[in-house]
Write a protein that holds these residues in place. Structure first.
Motif, PDB file in Angstrom:
ATOM      1  N   LEU A 157     -48.793 -33.500  61.353  1.00 33.47           N
ATOM      2  CA  LEU A 157     -47.549 -34.248  61.216  1.00 33.47           C
ATOM      3  C   LEU A 157     -47.688 -35.386  60.205  1.00 33.47           C
ATOM      4  CD1 LEU A 157     -46.292 -34.447  64.917  1.00 33.47           C
ATOM      5  CD2 LEU A 157     -45.553 -32.912  63.097  1.00 33.47           C
ATOM      6  N   THR A 158     -48.829 -36.060  60.210  1.00 39.07           N
ATOM      7  CA  THR A 158     -49.029 -37.131  59.237  1.00 39.07           C
ATOM      8  C   THR A 158     -49.095 -36.575  57.821  1.00 39.07           C
ATOM      9  OG1 THR A 158     -51.426 -37.012  59.597  1.00 39.07           O
ATOM     10  CG2 THR A 158     -50.191 -38.613  60.905  1.00 39.07           C
ATOM     11  N   SER A 163     -46.422 -35.578  52.609  1.00 37.01           N
ATOM     12  CA  SER A 163     -45.882 -34.653  51.608  1.00 37.01           C
ATOM     13  C   SER A 163     -44.418 -34.925  51.319  1.00 37.01           C
ATOM     14  CB  SER A 163     -46.054 -33.210  52.090  1.00 37.01           C
ATOM     15  OG  SER A 163     -45.230 -32.950  53.221  1.00 37.01           O
ATOM     16  N   LEU A 164     -43.719 -35.559  52.267  1.00 41.05           N
ATOM     17  CA  LEU A 164     -42.316 -35.911  52.079  1.00 41.05           C
ATOM     18  C   LEU A 164     -42.157 -37.311  51.483  1.00 41.05           C
ATOM     19  CD1 LEU A 164     -40.856 -34.501  55.424  1.00 41.05           C
ATOM     20  CD2 LEU A 164     -40.694 -33.492  53.140  1.00 41.05           C
ATOM     21  N   GLN A 170     -42.850 -46.197  57.284  1.00 40.65           N
ATOM     22  CA  GLN A 170     -41.939 -45.161  57.740  1.00 40.65           C
ATOM     23  C   GLN A 170     -42.638 -44.168  58.653  1.00 40.65           C
ATOM     24  OE1 GLN A 170     -40.561 -43.767  53.898  1.00 40.65           O
ATOM     25  NE2 GLN A 170     -38.562 -44.757  54.162  1.00 40.65           N
ATOM     26  N   THR A 171     -43.844 -43.792  58.284  1.00 44.10           N
ATOM     27  CA  THR A 171     -44.621 -42.881  59.131  1.00 44.10           C
ATOM     28  C   THR A 171     -44.910 -43.505  60.486  1.00 44.10           C
ATOM     29  OG1 THR A 171     -45.660 -41.911  57.169  1.00 44.10           O
ATOM     30  CG2 THR A 171     -46.750 -41.541  59.279  1.00 44.10           C
ATOM     31  N   PHE A 172     -45.217 -44.795  60.470  1.00 39.73           N
ATOM     32  CA  PHE A 172     -45.547 -45.480  61.715  1.00 39.73           C
ATOM     33  C   PHE A 172     -44.336 -45.555  62.633  1.00 39.73           C
ATOM     34  CE2 PHE A 172     -46.388 -49.130  64.422  1.00 39.73           C
ATOM     35  CZ  PHE A 172     -47.694 -48.914  64.794  1.00 39.73           C
ATOM     36  N   VAL A 173     -43.180 -45.953  62.077  1.00 38.10           N
ATOM     37  CA  VAL A 173     -41.991 -46.181  62.892  1.00 38.10           C
ATOM     38  C   VAL A 173     -41.359 -44.862  63.334  1.00 38.10           C
ATOM     39  CG1 VAL A 173     -39.645 -47.120  62.873  1.00 38.10           C
ATOM     40  CG2 VAL A 173     -41.522 -48.430  61.871  1.00 38.10           C
ATOM     41  N   LYS A 174     -41.261 -43.903  62.427  1.00 38.21           N
ATOM     42  CA  LYS A 174     -40.525 -42.678  62.714  1.00 38.21           C
ATOM     43  C   LYS A 174     -41.377 -41.555  63.275  1.00 38.21           C
ATOM     44  CE  LYS A 174     -36.958 -43.542  59.236  1.00 38.21           C
ATOM     45  NZ  LYS A 174     -36.223 -43.010  58.068  1.00 38.21           N
ATOM     46  N   LEU A 175     -42.705 -41.686  63.185  1.00 41.22           N
ATOM     47  CA  LEU A 175     -43.569 -40.601  63.656  1.00 41.22           C
ATOM     48  C   LEU A 175     -44.543 -41.074  64.735  1.00 41.22           C
ATOM     49  CD1 LEU A 175     -44.580 -37.713  63.474  1.00 41.22           C
ATOM     50  CD2 LEU A 175     -46.053 -38.423  61.565  1.00 41.22           C
TER      51      LEU A 175
END
Length: 261
Positions: A157-158, A163-164, A170-175
């Motif tokens: 997922l990371t 890749s996006l 953003q990765t921290f908050v949304k994932l």
């Protein structure tokens, strides 16, 4: 069709019925033991003795329960904020984690009963030392569970987020945070029951209100029934707070319940 509709209500009510049956069984065995073995009420009161204490002093017991509840909720709220922020900081920097985490483990290993009198000396009498004790006792499981959740995000997922062109924030908050929420609630459910213990430990050390104070005072006067009445209220408080957290979890994370159940 009839058999299917009959099974569904049974499954619906079973989670509520089983704890009631278990509690009734415990009370029945307890009551029977006091009668069969002739146990004196000042050693182990029978359930009717505890009910009598509730009936004789309902206002007093409920006011003391309210004082303990306020300390518990205030301390748990502080522990939740401090614990979540601390876990985020620790997982954001490997250096900070290596430096601070051993200190947290060492602080958690210190017997809180030994710390409680010191809090009274440092912070005085009143609600502040009790709230501080709640924070000390309930903080560690929140930090550990949150760290476990934040570091358990699958690599796939990371890499997908990278890749996006998602930024680190953003990765921290949304994932990472959504993925960590089930683990965070595990820590919160453990911590909320420990919060009640923390409030009582603080009341044992010093103070003139709260259910912990009632237990100490009734023990000094050999009023065991009153002490058991206070402990019954503490148990009920723990159960209610625990299932409030469970309810919030189910409202916020219905998808997690579907995955696990």
């Amino acid at each position: 069709m009839a058999s299917g509709t009959g099974v569904r209500p049974a499954r619906t009510y079973l989670p509520a019925v089983l704890p009631v049956l278990a509690g009734a069984t415990v009370v029945a065995v307890w009551w029977l033991s006091t009668v069969v073995f002739g146990i004196k009420p000042f050693i182990l009161p029978a359930p009717p003795d505890i009910v009598r204490s509730f009936r004789d002093m309902p206002g007093y017991l409920m006011s003391q329960a309210w004082a303990t509840l306020v300390e518990t909720v205030a301390g748990f709220a502080l522990a939740m904020v401090i614990g979540l922020l601390s876990a985020i900081l620790l997982t954001a920097s490997r250096t900070v984690e290596r430096a601070v985490l051993p200190l947290l483990v060492a602080a958690n290993a210190v017997p809180k009963v030994a710390v409680a009198p010191l809090l009274v000396v440092w912070l005085g009498f009143g609600s502040v030392p009790k709230i501080s004790m709640v924070v000390l006792i309930s903080l560690f499981p929140i930090v550990v569970a949150t760290m476990s959740g934040l570091t358990s995000t699958p690599v796939e997922l990371t890499e997908l987020a990278r890749s996006l062109s998602a930024s680190r924030s953003q990765t921290f908050v949304k994932l990472r945070i959504p993925w960590a929420l089930p683990q965070i609630f595990v820590g919160l459910k453990v911590a909320v029951t420990l919060a009640v213990v923390g409030a009582v430990v603080g009341e044992f050390a010093g103070g003139d209100q709260g259910l912990g104070y009632v237990i100490v005072a009734s023990g000094a006067s050999a009023d065991t029934s009153l002490a058991f009445a206070a402990m019954t209220l503490l148990s009920a408080m723990s159960v209610i707070l625990f299932y409030l957290v469970v309810t919030v979890e189910r409202l916020l994370l219905p998808w997690a319940r579907e995955i696990t159940g």
